[in-house]
Enzyme design. Structure first.
Site, PDB file in Angstrom:
ATOM      1  CE  LYS A  41      -4.006  -1.212   2.716  1.00 18.68           C
ATOM      2  NZ  LYS A  41      -4.472  -0.984   4.081  1.00 18.68           N
ATOM      3  CB  SER A 128      -2.242  12.513   8.259  1.00 15.93           C
ATOM      4  OG  SER A 128      -1.425  12.452   9.385  1.00 15.93           O
TER       5      SER A 128
END
Ligand code: ADP
Length: 160
Positions: A41, A128
């Site tokens: 990922k 984030s």
């Protein structure tokens, strides 16, 4: 010596993360901030960049170590001889998610305890993902991230 692991994606690290880390470092003798990754990922920033930006942002906190790991957090904690996982809480949404995660970790390895610290109100809305969203839409991120991160993102995305 009580070692705490502060695990997360930190993609990128924000002022909210730093606040939790600083408080954790006042409580525990050593805090290892550990970037969890999955090679299949790809995130927003490469792991090496995330680690580099974290290192630059925690330079003034003496009992903090920066590391990364792949796989289960509890296996990493065992390897590091840590008995505490440090996590930050902003909202009741965080709480629901974190409670499940903490109970799963405890079911897997009863020796590990999760300690939650509540964020300061001024960092409550910072994440984030919102920083990434602002970057994708060409907004200003300086308020939300440590100086080293702002410098890197401003130079990479805006050429300033
Ligand atoms: P994850 O991918 O594991 O959710 P994050 O990097 O998003 O990792 O966050 C790591 C930890 O920091 C989590 O416990 C998260 O709740 C906490 N956190 C994130 N943003 C903030 C903030 N603004 N204030 C306090 N804690 C935060």
């Amino acid at each position: 010596m009580t070692i705490a692991i502060y695990p997360g994606s930190f993609d990128p690290i924000t002022k909210g993360h730093i606040d939790i880390l600083k408080s954790g470092a006042e409580i525990f003798e050593k805090v290892i901030i550990a970037v969890s990754y999955n090679i299949n990922k790809q995130g927003f920033l490469p792991i090496e960049t995330r680690l580099d930006l974290i290192k630059k942002s925690v330079i003034d906190i003496p009992n903090v170590e920066v590391d990364s790991f792949e796989g289960l957090t509890i296996e990493y904690a065992k390897k590091k001889n840590a008995k505490v996982l440090l996590r930050g809480l902003r909202t009741s949404f965080d709480f629901e998610y974190e409670m499940q995660l903490s109970q799963t970790n405890q079911a897997l390895y009863n020796e590990i305890k999760t300690v939650f610290l509540i964020t300061k109100p001024e960092y409550n809305f910072i994440s984030s993902s919102s920083v990434r969203e602002i970057i994708f839409n060409k907004g200003k991120i300086d308020e939300f991230v440590p100086q080293a991160v702002a410098k890197y993102l401003n130079s990479k995305y805006y050429g300033i």
